[in-house]
Design a protein around this motif. Structure first.
Motif, PDB file in Angstrom:
ATOM      1  N   ALA A  11     -10.752  -5.154   7.827  1.00 31.69           N
ATOM      2  CA  ALA A  11     -11.859  -4.524   7.101  1.00 31.69           C
ATOM      3  C   ALA A  11     -11.538  -4.525   5.614  1.00 31.69           C
ATOM      4  O   ALA A  11     -10.362  -4.519   5.220  1.00 31.69           O
ATOM      5  N   ILE A  12     -12.577  -4.541   4.821  1.00 28.64           N
ATOM      6  CA  ILE A  12     -12.430  -4.448   3.366  1.00 28.64           C
ATOM      7  C   ILE A  12     -13.373  -3.370   2.866  1.00 28.64           C
ATOM      8  O   ILE A  12     -14.577  -3.382   3.174  1.00 28.64           O
ATOM      9  N   VAL A  13     -12.817  -2.409   2.131  1.00 25.93           N
ATOM     10  CA  VAL A  13     -13.594  -1.351   1.493  1.00 25.93           C
ATOM     11  C   VAL A  13     -13.762  -1.748   0.033  1.00 25.93           C
ATOM     12  O   VAL A  13     -12.769  -1.997  -0.662  1.00 25.93           O
ATOM     13  N   VAL A  30     -10.028  -2.242  -1.230  1.00 28.86           N
ATOM     14  CA  VAL A  30      -8.853  -2.069  -0.374  1.00 28.86           C
ATOM     15  C   VAL A  30      -9.036  -2.930   0.881  1.00 28.86           C
ATOM     16  O   VAL A  30     -10.097  -2.892   1.512  1.00 28.86           O
ATOM     17  N   ALA A  31      -8.007  -3.681   1.230  1.00 27.08           N
ATOM     18  CA  ALA A  31      -8.010  -4.451   2.478  1.00 27.08           C
ATOM     19  C   ALA A  31      -7.215  -3.699   3.535  1.00 27.08           C
ATOM     20  O   ALA A  31      -6.156  -3.132   3.248  1.00 27.08           O
ATOM     21  N   ILE A  32      -7.742  -3.707   4.758  1.00 24.27           N
ATOM     22  CA  ILE A  32      -7.132  -2.966   5.859  1.00 24.27           C
ATOM     23  C   ILE A  32      -6.775  -3.939   6.984  1.00 24.27           C
ATOM     24  O   ILE A  32      -7.579  -4.825   7.325  1.00 24.27           O
ATOM     25  N   GLN A  34      -4.840  -3.755  10.925  1.00 31.10           N
ATOM     26  CA  GLN A  34      -4.212  -2.984  12.001  1.00 31.10           C
ATOM     27  C   GLN A  34      -4.034  -1.512  11.629  1.00 31.10           C
ATOM     28  O   GLN A  34      -3.001  -0.897  11.876  1.00 31.10           O
ATOM     29  N   GLY A  35      -5.079  -0.949  11.043  1.00 35.89           N
ATOM     30  CA  GLY A  35      -5.109   0.478  10.765  1.00 35.89           C
ATOM     31  C   GLY A  35      -4.360   0.919   9.526  1.00 35.89           C
ATOM     32  O   GLY A  35      -4.322   2.111   9.222  1.00 35.89           O
ATOM     33  N   LYS A  36      -3.780  -0.049   8.817  1.00 31.13           N
ATOM     34  CA  LYS A  36      -3.016   0.299   7.621  1.00 31.13           C
ATOM     35  C   LYS A  36      -3.516  -0.480   6.411  1.00 31.13           C
ATOM     36  O   LYS A  36      -4.226  -1.487   6.543  1.00 31.13           O
ATOM     37  N   VAL A  37      -3.149   0.019   5.240  1.00 31.36           N
ATOM     38  CA  VAL A  37      -3.537  -0.669   4.010  1.00 31.36           C
ATOM     39  C   VAL A  37      -2.758  -1.973   3.913  1.00 31.36           C
ATOM     40  O   VAL A  37      -1.520  -1.988   3.997  1.00 31.36           O
ATOM     41  N   LEU A  38      -3.491  -3.068   3.742  1.00 35.10           N
ATOM     42  CA  LEU A  38      -2.871  -4.380   3.584  1.00 35.10           C
ATOM     43  C   LEU A  38      -2.645  -4.699   2.107  1.00 35.10           C
ATOM     44  O   LEU A  38      -1.577  -5.170   1.713  1.00 35.10           O
ATOM     45  N   ALA A  39      -3.661  -4.428   1.304  1.00 30.17           N
ATOM     46  CA  ALA A  39      -3.568  -4.726  -0.122  1.00 30.17           C
ATOM     47  C   ALA A  39      -4.637  -3.941  -0.867  1.00 30.17           C
ATOM     48  O   ALA A  39      -5.655  -3.533  -0.290  1.00 30.17           O
ATOM     49  N   THR A  40      -4.399  -3.727  -2.159  1.00 29.44           N
ATOM     50  CA  THR A  40      -5.394  -3.110  -3.042  1.00 29.44           C
ATOM     51  C   THR A  40      -5.511  -3.963  -4.288  1.00 29.44           C
ATOM     52  O   THR A  40      -4.567  -4.654  -4.676  1.00 29.44           O
ATOM     53  N   GLY A  41      -6.669  -3.926  -4.931  1.00 24.77           N
ATOM     54  CA  GLY A  41      -6.830  -4.713  -6.147  1.00 24.77           C
ATOM     55  C   GLY A  41      -8.269  -4.825  -6.579  1.00 24.77           C
ATOM     56  O   GLY A  41      -9.108  -3.978  -6.243  1.00 24.77           O
ATOM     57  N   PRO A 501       0.036  -0.487   0.216  1.00 27.54           N
ATOM     58  CA  PRO A 501       0.347  -1.329   1.371  1.00 27.54           C
ATOM     59  C   PRO A 501       1.358  -0.674   2.310  1.00 27.54           C
ATOM     60  O   PRO A 501       2.395  -0.167   1.882  1.00 27.54           O
ATOM     61  N   GLY A 502       1.004  -0.653   3.601  1.00 24.25           N
ATOM     62  CA  GLY A 502       1.859  -0.076   4.623  1.00 24.25           C
ATOM     63  C   GLY A 502       1.504   1.344   5.018  1.00 24.25           C
ATOM     64  O   GLY A 502       1.898   1.801   6.092  1.00 24.25           O
ATOM     65  N   GLN A 503       0.759   2.048   4.175  1.00 24.67           N
ATOM     66  CA  GLN A 503       0.339   3.410   4.530  1.00 24.67           C
ATOM     67  C   GLN A 503      -0.898   3.343   5.431  1.00 24.67           C
ATOM     68  O   GLN A 503      -1.638   2.350   5.432  1.00 24.67           O
ATOM     69  N   VAL A 504      -1.110   4.410   6.225  1.00 32.07           N
ATOM     70  CA  VAL A 504      -2.281   4.429   7.094  1.00 32.07           C
ATOM     71  C   VAL A 504      -3.550   4.366   6.252  1.00 32.07           C
ATOM     72  O   VAL A 504      -3.618   4.935   5.161  1.00 32.07           O
ATOM     73  N   ALA A 505      -4.540   3.670   6.778  1.00 34.17           N
ATOM     74  CA  ALA A 505      -5.802   3.474   6.043  1.00 34.17           C
ATOM     75  C   ALA A 505      -6.740   4.636   6.318  1.00 34.17           C
ATOM     76  O   ALA A 505      -7.729   4.513   7.048  1.00 34.17           O
ATOM     77  N   ASP A 506      -6.397   5.800   5.766  1.00 31.53           N
ATOM     78  CA  ASP A 506      -7.243   6.993   5.845  1.00 31.53           C
ATOM     79  C   ASP A 506      -7.911   7.158   4.497  1.00 31.53           C
ATOM     80  O   ASP A 506      -7.223   7.313   3.466  1.00 31.53           O
TER      81      ASP A 506
END
Length: 542
Positions: A11-13, A30-32, A34-41, A501-506
C-alpha cells in the motif's frame, strides 16, 4: 529515500502532509509492506514502488501522524462503562439533574439490579460537595447504586449497596481505605481499598462480556486515531480471566488496538499466577504484550486522597491516603523487580512519589538493571529533588496532560495555586530527558486526544485558567509525547511510535493540519478521518 528495489509496496499512503516523527519531520508519501513502513519520501519516490497489486490510499491533502499511543488508560473498563450513566459535569452539572438521571434509570431497572454511574466531580457540581447516600436512596430506593467520582478513587453508594455488602457504621475500615461517617452515620462515600468490600458483591463479567468490552472500547479509540494503549490495571475486574479475555479477543480478531497489559498487584493479585505461566514483561507480540506490574500508593488530588507531604486546604488537615507502609511497598516492588517485571505504579502526591522512588532505588540497588524503565504513573506533584533522584535511577514519569484541562481548577480548589499550578510539569520533564508519555486514564478522562493536546500547548484548564505557562510545549513536542514517547514508555520504541522503515505502519489521519492550526481549532474543530493499523484501514469516517 531508502528502499529495497525488488519489492513492491502493498500500500502507498500519499497526497497529504505526513508527520513521521519529531526528528524526521514531514514527507509526502509512505510505502507499506507486510504491515510495516517500507519507505518514506516524496510522492515521486514512493510511487516508484507501486506494483500491480499496490493499494493507493489518497489522503486528499489531509494531515497524518503515527498512530497515537494512549500510554495509560483502562481499556476493559472503558468498554464496560460505556453503558453506565454519564455523571460527568457536561451531562449532569447540577446535583438535582444527576439525581433525576438516576431516578429515570431506576424507573426502568428491575428492583435489586445495580445502577452504575460514573464521572461526577464534586468541585464542579453546583452544590460544591459530594452527593450523599440519603440522596441516592431517594432517587433509587429499590436498587443498589454505585456513583463513581471521575477519578475512580472515590465512590458514593446508597443504603441498598451497603446492605448487600453487609457494611454499616461498625464495619472495620481496611488499611489504605476510607468509609466516611458524619455524626456517626455513613455518608455513602467510600474511597481507595475500602471500595472493594462493596464492589465484590457485584456479579463478575463473563469472558464474552469482557471480549465485547475490549472490542467496543478499541473501536472507540480507533475513531480518534489511537492505535496503541496501555491497560493500566489488568485483573482489577475479574483477575486472571482478563488475561484469557484479551488473548481470546486477539485470537478472534476482536482486539482493535495494540495493547500493553499492566498487571494489578493488590491483595487479590494475580502477578504470581502470571509469573508461574511465564507471563513476564515483554512476552507477547506487536498486538498484545505483557507490560508492567501496577501497585497503588495513593488516590487522586481532586478527591483529596493523593498522599501529600503537606495538608490539603480546609479544616480537616488531611494529607490524603497512604495505601501501603514503606516495608510493604518495598517488598512488593523488590518481588516484582526480581521476577523481571517493569513496574508502573500509581503515585500522584509528592509523599507517594517519594515513597515509590525509594522503593525503586532499593530494588535497583539490590538487582541493578540500567534500562528497566520503572514508571511513576501520573506523578502529578513531583519535586525538583525527586526529579534528580529519578534521573540517577532511570525512573520515568508517565503523566496524563489532559488532567490539567479536566481537573486543573479542582487542584487549585483543594491545594491552592502555589502547589497546583506547577503540577504535571511536562516541559520540565522533557528538558530533563524523561521522555514523558501522555494518556487519558480513561474512563477517568475521555480518550478524545484533542483536550490532551490542547492542554500541552496552552496549559489551560477547561475554564481557561493558565496552569504555569512555562510548562507549555510546541505541537511537534506534543505529538512526540503522544507517539514516540508512548512507545518508549513501553520499551517498544524499536517497534512503533514513528513512521520510519521497519516500524509498524500505524497511521492516524486528521481533518486539520495540527502543525499549523491554532490550539483552539485543534480542540474544537479537528477529528480523525482515517486510521490505519499495520497497513490496513481499521477506521474510516463517512
Amino acid at each position: 529515500m531508502s528502499a529495497i528495489p525488488e519489492l513492491c509496496a502493498d500500500a502507498i499512503v500519499h497526497n497529504g502532509t505526513i508527520w513521521c516523527g519529531y526528528e524526521e519531520g514531514t514527507v509526502e508519501a509512505v510505502a507499506i509492506w507486510q504491515g510495516k513502513v517500507l519507505a518514506t519520501g516524496t510522492t515521486e519516490q514512493i510511487l516508484s514502488l507501486k506494483g500491480d497489486k499496490t493499494r493507493l490510499i489518497d489522503l486528499q491533502g489531509r494531515f497524518a501522524t503515527p498512530g497515537l499511543n494512549d500510554a495509560h488508560l483502562h481499556l476493559l473498563l472503558v468498554g464496560m462503562t460505556l453503558g453506565w450513566i454519564d455523571a460527568s459535569p457536561q451531562a449532569a452539572p447540577t446535583l438535582e439533574g444527576l439525581l433525576d438521571i438516576i431516578r429515570d434509570k431506576a424507573a426502568s431497572t428491575p428492583p435489586g439490579a445495580w445502577i452504575k454511574a460514573r464521572g461526577y466531580d464534586q468541585t464542579k457540581l453546583d452544590v460544591g460537595r459530594h452527593p450523599n447516600k440519603s440522596e441516592l436512596d431517594t432517587a433509587a430506593p429499590n436498587n443498589p447504586v454505585l456513583l463513581e467520582r471521575a477519578c475512580g478513587h472515590v465512590a458514593i453508594f446508597n443504603s441498598k449497596a451497603f446492605e448487600l455488602a453487609g457494611v454499616d457504621e461498625t464495619t472495620p475500615v481496611p488499611e489504605g481505605g476510607l468509609i466516611e461517617q458524619k455524626d456517626g452515620v455513613l455518608t455513602g462515600m467510600v474511597a481507595e481499598n475500602a471500595q472493594n468490600i462493596i464492589l465484590k458483591t457485584m456479579p463478575k463479567p463473563t469472558t464474552e462480556e469482557m471480549i465485547d468490552a475490549i472490542e467496543a472500547a478499541g473501536h472507540l479509540l480507533l475513531s480518534y486515531g489511537i492505535t496503541s494503549v496501555m491497560d493500566a490495571a489488568v485483573g482489577q475486574v475479574a483477575g486472571f480471566d482478563e488475561i484469557r479475555a484479551y488473548n481470546l479477543a486477539k485470537l478472534q480478531k476482536r482486539l482493535p488496538v495494540r495493547s500493553w497489559l499492566v498487571l494489578l498487584q493488590d491483595r487479590q493479585s494475580m502477578v504470581q499466577q502470571c509469573f508461574d505461566a511465564g507471563l513476564v514483561s515483554g512476552v507477547g507480540d506487536d498486538m498484545l504484550t505483557i507490560g508492567a506490574v501496577k501497585i497503588f500508593l495513593d488516590g487522586s488530588a481532586g478527591g483529596r486522597t493523593a498522599w501529600m507531604s503537606k495538608p490539603y486546604l480546609g479544616d480537616d488537615h488531611t494529607t490524603g491516603v497512604q495505601i501501603l507502609s514503606d516495608t510493604e511497598l518495598e517488598l512488593l516492588v523488590l518481588d516484582a523487580h526480581s521476577k523481571g517485571y517493569q513496574l508502573a505504579c500509581h503515585a500522584i502526591g509528592d509523599a507517594a512519589i517519594g515513597q515509590l522512588i525509594t522503593a525503586y532505588e532499593k530494588a535497583l540497588a539490590a538487582l541493578p538493571d540500567p534500562d528497566r524503565r520503572h514508571r511513576i504513573e501520573h506523578c502529578g506533584f513531583s519535586t525538583p529533588e525527586q526529579h534528580e533522584r529519578m534521573q540517577k535511577a532511570g525512573i520515568y514519569p508517565c503523566p496524563q496532560q489532559v488532567f490539567i484541562y479536566d481537573f486543573g481548577d479542582a487542584y487549585i480548589s483543594v491545594l491552592g495555586e502555589d502547589r497546583a499550578l506547577s503540577s504535571y510539569p511536562l516541559k520540565t520533564w522533557k528538558n530533563l530527558g524523561f521522555k514523558p508519555a501522555t494518556g487519558s486514564d480513561s474512563p477517568v478522562s475521555h480518550p478524545n486526544p484533542y483536550p490532551n493536546i490542547y492542554s500541552m500547548l496552552t496549559r489551560e484548564t477547561g475554564k481557561g485558567t493558565v496552569m504555569d505557562a512555562r510548562e507549555r510545549v510546541t505541537i511537534e513536542e506534543a505529538l512526540q509525547v503522544y507517539t514516540e514517547y508512548g512507545a518508549f514508555s513501553q520499551k517498544l520504541e524499536s517497534v512503533k511510535g514513528k513512521l520510519t522503515p521497519g516500524q509498524v505502519a500505524d497511521i492516524a489521519v486528521f481533518s486539520r493540519n495540527m502543525l499549523t492550526a491554532q490550539p483552539a481549532d485543534i480542540l474544537n474543530d479537528t477529528h480523525c478521518v482515517l486510521t490505519i493499523r499495520g497497513g490496513e484501514v481499521v477506521f474510516e469516517r463517512h
